[in-house]
Design a protein around this motif. Structure first.
Motif, PDB file in Angstrom:
ATOM      1  N   PHE A  36      81.238  42.668  41.853  1.00 55.31           N
ATOM      2  CA  PHE A  36      82.491  42.412  42.489  1.00 55.31           C
ATOM      3  C   PHE A  36      83.420  42.991  41.765  1.00 55.31           C
ATOM      4  CE2 PHE A  36      79.928  38.797  44.386  1.00 55.31           C
ATOM      5  CZ  PHE A  36      80.076  39.126  45.906  1.00 55.31           C
ATOM      6  N   GLU A  37      83.675  43.129  40.497  1.00 53.96           N
ATOM      7  CA  GLU A  37      84.618  44.018  39.805  1.00 53.96           C
ATOM      8  C   GLU A  37      84.672  45.565  40.265  1.00 53.96           C
ATOM      9  OE1 GLU A  37      84.263  42.982  35.598  1.00 53.96           O
ATOM     10  OE2 GLU A  37      85.083  41.130  36.025  1.00 53.96           O
ATOM     11  N   LEU A  39      83.416  46.617  42.970  1.00 52.39           N
ATOM     12  CA  LEU A  39      83.868  46.688  44.299  1.00 52.39           C
ATOM     13  C   LEU A  39      85.422  46.504  44.291  1.00 52.39           C
ATOM     14  CD1 LEU A  39      81.276  44.278  46.313  1.00 52.39           C
ATOM     15  CD2 LEU A  39      81.640  46.653  46.344  1.00 52.39           C
ATOM     16  N   LEU A  40      86.055  45.484  43.764  1.00 52.53           N
ATOM     17  CA  LEU A  40      87.526  45.335  43.736  1.00 52.53           C
ATOM     18  C   LEU A  40      88.360  46.740  43.328  1.00 52.53           C
ATOM     19  CD1 LEU A  40      87.373  41.663  42.995  1.00 52.53           C
ATOM     20  CD2 LEU A  40      87.956  42.700  45.102  1.00 52.53           C
ATOM     21  N   SER A  41      87.718  47.088  42.044  1.00 53.37           N
ATOM     22  CA  SER A  41      88.560  48.260  41.787  1.00 53.37           C
ATOM     23  C   SER A  41      88.325  49.507  42.485  1.00 53.37           C
ATOM     24  CB  SER A  41      87.964  48.423  40.098  1.00 53.37           C
ATOM     25  OG  SER A  41      86.552  48.947  40.193  1.00 53.37           O
ATOM     26  N   GLU A  44      90.533  48.824  45.587  1.00 51.30           N
ATOM     27  CA  GLU A  44      91.690  48.286  45.425  1.00 51.30           C
ATOM     28  C   GLU A  44      92.330  47.330  46.480  1.00 51.30           C
ATOM     29  OE1 GLU A  44      94.020  51.760  44.151  1.00 51.30           O
ATOM     30  OE2 GLU A  44      92.869  52.120  42.582  1.00 51.30           O
ATOM     31  N   GLU A  45      93.427  47.769  47.498  1.00 50.61           N
ATOM     32  CA  GLU A  45      94.115  47.200  48.101  1.00 50.61           C
ATOM     33  C   GLU A  45      93.317  47.435  49.591  1.00 50.61           C
ATOM     34  OE1 GLU A  45      96.864  45.349  47.896  1.00 50.61           O
ATOM     35  OE2 GLU A  45      96.591  45.807  45.812  1.00 50.61           O
ATOM     36  N   LEU A  47      90.228  46.518  50.892  1.00 52.50           N
ATOM     37  CA  LEU A  47      88.899  46.071  50.909  1.00 52.50           C
ATOM     38  C   LEU A  47      88.087  46.086  52.370  1.00 52.50           C
ATOM     39  CD1 LEU A  47      89.698  42.878  48.868  1.00 52.50           C
ATOM     40  CD2 LEU A  47      88.491  45.020  47.995  1.00 52.50           C
ATOM     41  N   LEU A  51      83.551  42.765  53.327  1.00 55.60           N
ATOM     42  CA  LEU A  51      83.742  42.149  51.956  1.00 55.60           C
ATOM     43  C   LEU A  51      84.876  40.876  52.085  1.00 55.60           C
ATOM     44  CD1 LEU A  51      83.226  41.939  49.089  1.00 55.60           C
ATOM     45  CD2 LEU A  51      84.945  43.779  48.570  1.00 55.60           C
ATOM     46  N   LEU A  52      85.725  41.266  52.826  1.00 56.16           N
ATOM     47  CA  LEU A  52      86.766  40.183  53.220  1.00 56.16           C
ATOM     48  C   LEU A  52      86.264  38.878  53.705  1.00 56.16           C
ATOM     49  CD1 LEU A  52      89.834  42.290  54.339  1.00 56.16           C
ATOM     50  CD2 LEU A  52      89.486  41.371  52.106  1.00 56.16           C
ATOM     51  N   LEU A  55      83.854  37.070  51.437  1.00 60.12           N
ATOM     52  CA  LEU A  55      84.669  36.318  50.338  1.00 60.12           C
ATOM     53  C   LEU A  55      85.683  35.206  50.892  1.00 60.12           C
ATOM     54  CD1 LEU A  55      85.978  39.288  48.110  1.00 60.12           C
ATOM     55  CD2 LEU A  55      84.125  37.642  47.504  1.00 60.12           C
ATOM     56  N   MET A  57      88.402  35.532  52.616  1.00 58.50           N
ATOM     57  CA  MET A  57      89.731  35.867  52.221  1.00 58.50           C
ATOM     58  C   MET A  57      90.725  35.110  53.115  1.00 58.50           C
ATOM     59  SD  MET A  57      89.650  37.331  49.444  1.00 58.50           S
ATOM     60  CE  MET A  57      91.340  37.745  49.183  1.00 58.50           C
TER      61      MET A  57
END
Length: 65
Positions: A36-37, A39-41, A44-45, A47, A51-52, A55, A57
């Protein structure tokens, strides 16, 4: 995530026997956290919608169009 250029092999493998052993659970937790780190990196903004949704979100962030 494959359609977004993320290598499917980054997902830690599942285990069908012994999957409740504390050592296995901790290793898988760490591997999923690293995934997940990544994916997030990577995104970034921006997503991906998939994935949203995974999660959930929308339960944590107010999204306006």
């Amino acid at each position: 995530m494959k359609s977004h250029g993320i290598d499917h092999s980054l997902i830690p493998p599942k285990k069908y026997f012994g999957f409740l052993q504390p050592e296995y659970v901790e290793r898988r937790r760490q591997a999923l956290e690293a995934y997940f780190e990544t994916l997030l990196s990577t995104f970034e903004e921006n997503l991906p919608k998939e994935l949203l949704e995974f999660l959930e979100m929308d339960k944590f962030v107010s999204v306006t169009d």
